[in-house]
Motif scaffolding. Sequence first.
Motif, PDB file in Angstrom:
ATOM      1  N   ASN A 159       0.862  -1.185   0.000  1.00 39.61           N
ATOM      2  CA  ASN A 159       0.000   0.000   0.000  1.00 39.61           C
ATOM      3  C   ASN A 159       0.894   1.229   0.000  1.00 39.61           C
ATOM      4  OD1 ASN A 159      -1.655   2.188   0.683  1.00 39.61           O
ATOM      5  ND2 ASN A 159      -3.007   0.945   1.939  1.00 39.61           N
ATOM      6  N   GLY A 160       0.890   1.989  -1.083  1.00 38.21           N
ATOM      7  CA  GLY A 160       1.787   3.133  -1.218  1.00 38.21           C
ATOM      8  C   GLY A 160       1.577   4.219  -0.194  1.00 38.21           C
ATOM      9  N   SER A 161       0.439   4.204   0.477  1.00 40.42           N
ATOM     10  CA  SER A 161       0.184   5.212   1.520  1.00 40.42           C
ATOM     11  C   SER A 161       0.853   4.850   2.842  1.00 40.42           C
ATOM     12  CB  SER A 161      -1.322   5.368   1.754  1.00 40.42           C
ATOM     13  OG  SER A 161      -1.951   5.912   0.617  1.00 40.42           O
ATOM     14  N   LEU A 162       1.196   3.568   3.023  1.00 44.09           N
ATOM     15  CA  LEU A 162       1.676   3.112   4.325  1.00 44.09           C
ATOM     16  C   LEU A 162       3.193   3.090   4.466  1.00 44.09           C
ATOM     17  CD1 LEU A 162      -0.805   0.210   5.116  1.00 44.09           C
ATOM     18  CD2 LEU A 162      -1.044   2.664   5.525  1.00 44.09           C
ATOM     19  N   LEU A 163       3.904   3.244   3.358  1.00 53.57           N
ATOM     20  CA  LEU A 163       5.355   3.351   3.411  1.00 53.57           C
ATOM     21  C   LEU A 163       5.749   4.799   3.161  1.00 53.57           C
ATOM     22  CD1 LEU A 163       6.829   0.276   1.472  1.00 53.57           C
ATOM     23  CD2 LEU A 163       6.884   0.685   3.921  1.00 53.57           C
ATOM     24  N   SER A 164       6.645   5.319   3.992  1.00 53.14           N
ATOM     25  CA  SER A 164       7.156   6.662   3.734  1.00 53.14           C
ATOM     26  C   SER A 164       7.953   6.645   2.445  1.00 53.14           C
ATOM     27  CB  SER A 164       8.050   7.120   4.887  1.00 53.14           C
ATOM     28  OG  SER A 164       9.241   6.342   4.917  1.00 53.14           O
ATOM     29  N   PHE A 165       8.142   7.819   1.853  1.00 51.89           N
ATOM     30  CA  PHE A 165       8.939   7.877   0.632  1.00 51.89           C
ATOM     31  C   PHE A 165      10.365   7.402   0.886  1.00 51.89           C
ATOM     32  CE2 PHE A 165      11.892  10.360  -2.093  1.00 51.89           C
ATOM     33  CZ  PHE A 165      11.688   9.618  -3.245  1.00 51.89           C
ATOM     34  N   SER A 166      10.919   7.739   2.065  1.00 49.46           N
ATOM     35  CA  SER A 166      12.298   7.337   2.361  1.00 49.46           C
ATOM     36  C   SER A 166      12.437   5.819   2.382  1.00 49.46           C
ATOM     37  CB  SER A 166      12.764   7.932   3.697  1.00 49.46           C
ATOM     38  OG  SER A 166      11.967   7.474   4.767  1.00 49.46           O
ATOM     39  N   GLU A 167      11.406   5.104   2.855  1.00 49.79           N
ATOM     40  CA  GLU A 167      11.434   3.638   2.858  1.00 49.79           C
ATOM     41  C   GLU A 167      11.156   3.092   1.461  1.00 49.79           C
ATOM     42  OE1 GLU A 167       9.659   2.275   7.100  1.00 49.79           O
ATOM     43  OE2 GLU A 167       8.321   3.504   5.885  1.00 49.79           O
ATOM     44  N   GLY A 168      10.126   3.650   0.843  1.00 47.36           N
ATOM     45  CA  GLY A 168       9.701   3.155  -0.460  1.00 47.36           C
ATOM     46  C   GLY A 168      10.750   3.299  -1.540  1.00 47.36           C
ATOM     47  N   LYS A 169      11.491   4.414  -1.516  1.00 50.67           N
ATOM     48  CA  LYS A 169      12.475   4.635  -2.579  1.00 50.67           C
ATOM     49  C   LYS A 169      13.627   3.637  -2.482  1.00 50.67           C
ATOM     50  CE  LYS A 169      15.527   8.071  -0.407  1.00 50.67           C
ATOM     51  NZ  LYS A 169      16.178   9.384  -0.550  1.00 50.67           N
ATOM     52  N   VAL A 170      14.005   3.241  -1.253  1.00 46.04           N
ATOM     53  CA  VAL A 170      15.079   2.263  -1.082  1.00 46.04           C
ATOM     54  C   VAL A 170      14.638   0.909  -1.624  1.00 46.04           C
ATOM     55  CG1 VAL A 170      16.455   0.991   0.599  1.00 46.04           C
ATOM     56  CG2 VAL A 170      16.097   3.445   0.896  1.00 46.04           C
ATOM     57  N   ILE A 171      13.426   0.499  -1.245  1.00 45.23           N
ATOM     58  CA  ILE A 171      12.914  -0.797  -1.697  1.00 45.23           C
ATOM     59  C   ILE A 171      12.751  -0.804  -3.213  1.00 45.23           C
ATOM     60  CG2 ILE A 171      10.889  -2.306  -1.638  1.00 45.23           C
ATOM     61  CD1 ILE A 171      10.534  -1.362   1.308  1.00 45.23           C
ATOM     62  N   ALA A 172      12.103   0.237  -3.750  1.00 47.74           N
ATOM     63  CA  ALA A 172      11.888   0.304  -5.195  1.00 47.74           C
ATOM     64  C   ALA A 172      13.220   0.343  -5.938  1.00 47.74           C
ATOM     65  CB  ALA A 172      11.050   1.529  -5.539  1.00 47.74           C
ATOM     66  N   GLY A 173      14.177   1.103  -5.408  1.00 50.12           N
ATOM     67  CA  GLY A 173      15.477   1.222  -6.059  1.00 50.12           C
ATOM     68  C   GLY A 173      16.213  -0.099  -6.159  1.00 50.12           C
ATOM     69  N   LYS A 174      16.019  -0.966  -5.149  1.00 53.74           N
ATOM     70  CA  LYS A 174      16.713  -2.248  -5.134  1.00 53.74           C
ATOM     71  C   LYS A 174      16.085  -3.247  -6.116  1.00 53.74           C
ATOM     72  CE  LYS A 174      19.998  -1.889  -1.954  1.00 53.74           C
ATOM     73  NZ  LYS A 174      19.876  -2.430  -0.599  1.00 53.74           N
ATOM     74  N   VAL A 175      14.760  -3.257  -6.206  1.00 52.60           N
ATOM     75  CA  VAL A 175      14.108  -4.318  -6.976  1.00 52.60           C
ATOM     76  C   VAL A 175      13.773  -3.936  -8.415  1.00 52.60           C
ATOM     77  CG1 VAL A 175      13.154  -5.347  -4.883  1.00 52.60           C
ATOM     78  CG2 VAL A 175      11.759  -3.718  -6.169  1.00 52.60           C
ATOM     79  N   VAL A 176      13.430  -2.666  -8.659  1.00 49.68           N
ATOM     80  CA  VAL A 176      13.031  -2.259 -10.007  1.00 49.68           C
ATOM     81  C   VAL A 176      14.172  -2.442 -10.995  1.00 49.68           C
ATOM     82  CG1 VAL A 176      12.302  -0.306 -11.444  1.00 49.68           C
ATOM     83  CG2 VAL A 176      11.202  -0.713  -9.240  1.00 49.68           C
ATOM     84  N   LYS A 177      15.392  -2.168 -10.550  1.00 52.70           N
ATOM     85  CA  LYS A 177      16.548  -2.326 -11.451  1.00 52.70           C
ATOM     86  C   LYS A 177      16.757  -3.778 -11.853  1.00 52.70           C
ATOM     87  CE  LYS A 177      20.018  -2.492  -7.702  1.00 52.70           C
ATOM     88  NZ  LYS A 177      20.400  -3.888  -7.840  1.00 52.70           N
ATOM     89  N   ASN A 178      16.176  -4.694 -11.101  1.00 45.04           N
ATOM     90  CA  ASN A 178      16.278  -6.119 -11.427  1.00 45.04           C
ATOM     91  C   ASN A 178      15.082  -6.610 -12.234  1.00 45.04           C
ATOM     92  OD1 ASN A 178      18.694  -6.295 -10.042  1.00 45.04           O
ATOM     93  ND2 ASN A 178      17.750  -6.996  -8.139  1.00 45.04           N
ATOM     94  N   GLY A 179      14.241  -5.668 -12.670  1.00 45.62           N
ATOM     95  CA  GLY A 179      13.102  -6.047 -13.505  1.00 45.62           C
ATOM     96  C   GLY A 179      11.853  -6.419 -12.739  1.00 45.62           C
ATOM     97  N   VAL A 180      11.832  -6.163 -11.441  1.00 46.03           N
ATOM     98  CA  VAL A 180      10.646  -6.433 -10.628  1.00 46.03           C
ATOM     99  C   VAL A 180       9.644  -5.298 -10.804  1.00 46.03           C
ATOM    100  CG1 VAL A 180       9.783  -6.740  -8.269  1.00 46.03           C
ATOM    101  CG2 VAL A 180      11.951  -7.783  -8.953  1.00 46.03           C
ATOM    102  N   LYS A 181       8.373  -5.648 -10.910  1.00 44.23           N
ATOM    103  CA  LYS A 181       7.308  -4.656 -11.073  1.00 44.23           C
ATOM    104  C   LYS A 181       6.693  -4.324  -9.714  1.00 44.23           C
ATOM    105  CE  LYS A 181       6.224  -6.556 -15.626  1.00 44.23           C
ATOM    106  NZ  LYS A 181       5.198  -7.248 -16.449  1.00 44.23           N
TER     107      LYS A 181
END
Length: 592
Positions: free
Chosen positions: A111-133
């Motif tokens: 749920n994008g409302s429940l993660l702060s941007f500081s948390e979300g950007k780290v997680i997204a940065g790690k997985v999106v570069k590996n082709g995860v949606k």
Amino acid sequence: MRTTIVDLRRVMQREGIDAWISPSSDAHQSEYPTEYDKCRRFLSGFTGSAGTLLVMKEEAYLWTDGRYFLQAENELKDSGITLMKMGEPGVPTLDELLEEKLKSGEVLGFNGSLLSFSEGKVIAGKVVKNGVKLAIGKEITDEVWTDRPKRPHTKVFILEEKYAGKSAAKKISEVREKMKGRDLLIVSSLSDIAWLTNLRAFDIKCNPLFLSYFILESDKATLFIQEEALSDEVRKYLDENGIDIKPYDNFDENVANIKNKQIIFDEADVSYKTFISISKKENANKLYSVLSPVTYLKNIKNDIEVLNMKKSHIRDGVYMAKYIYWLKNQVKNGANLTEKTASDYLDNLRRGDEFFLDLSFPTISGYADNGAIVHYEAEYETAKKLEAKGLYLFDSGATYKDGTTDVTRTISLGENTYEEKLHYTLVTIGMLRLLNTIFKRGAIGVCLDIKAREALWEHGLDYNHGTGHGVGFVNTVHEAPTSIRNKINKDVFRNLEFEPGMIMSDEPGVYISGKHGIRMEILMTVADRGEGFLGFEPLTMAPIDSEPLLVDVMTKKDIEFYNKYQKQVYDSISYGLSEEEKAWLKEITKEI
């Protein structure tokens, strides 16, 4: 295996989601969310305030910090969820594990409302570069949690200026100055909004807060709030302070429509979803990531707030002394008391105060080995009976109209082992050394943490939590980013330098699983010592139990610190005690 995890996996499979993150926070990154927002607790069964759940097709993990290791081990037993002890050697972080486990083409949902941007950007940065949606659109827990409580909307009330020290209009003006000409500031933090508006409510247990968002512009201020929470008096008050009202549920839509603005936001405050909205290219906003000026100003208490905090802590100290005197006598005389029935007595002493609003957190009351569970919460059915031996730890506090208290004492209930006495003395030494340290302006919490730990380290002991946290004024009992800890914060904005008026806790401890837990805590305010130096002044005025002390372990300076503090306690709170209580306090606080 928990049935909730099985049910969630069924929904994940239908939605094409390979991994689902459920954090502890709400859309405001609150430490303690409403009952409506406790999705992680519902899914995992873990009741601690801090933790993040990851559910995958075959595995499930829960990360929590050292305060909750023992509790989590007990509550996650047979759940099919692996406990991840944060900060321990060899334990990967959430983003590291996701990077390792998820493969290209797989889908990570939250749920994008429940993660702060500081948390979300780290997680997204790690997985999106590996082709995860990413799938962040909805809260799939709703399909599992069929009897989810409704969102609360308790009545908002005004905290008078004689307590708050400044009007809401004055605070808004000061924040605008800190915005440095930028167009707009987004505030999602409930504690920030409560401070800024001088409004309070109790949408969250033990937190005097109300669900809301706030957008501050150079010529406009807008509060997004549930209409049911507002009285005519509060509506008039908001109008007088130049604050417009909009429905709480309209916030996301309003944010999505912000265009061509210079926007200030705090990465730890706004949600990942909010950031995605304001950062869309077509909206052409210019973004500035900072420590929120509201958060910064809130952390530095004005003179009226500090004065009121001193008053509330003196009254609170009277209740603490009365409780310790009563409890020692009850146990000595063989009364049938448990951890829960004993702490009820203290809670009720506070409730009798004319300025009482609520407890500042559920009282922690742990006897013997239960004291080793850092955030243990006793229940009537399972509470341990108090006996005339060993150590008893209680961590408690209240929210009054004129301040917030948080104090921990560990006391002897009778005969103690040498180990108990040694550990008790070392913890007390650490608390007093930190309280009495003098330091140069520019210091941050990591500079001072060793003062509380050095005596313990010399004996091969330590504790797995921070030494001190910021404390709000008639606000949250844990107020970031003010803190004292032994690790520097990776977010440079949150390593806040100490300034006069800041209020924080000082609470070293020792926790020996299966034996005993010891913590000693006071609140203190930063004070100017002249010539570029700062120090601390104690706010908490609760006696230290002299019975388990090993004086020969203490240095001459430690003894001076102890005697000085105990005299301050007696001089401050003896006025509120009976003659018998006063005589006991005189004895327990006498010089050693």
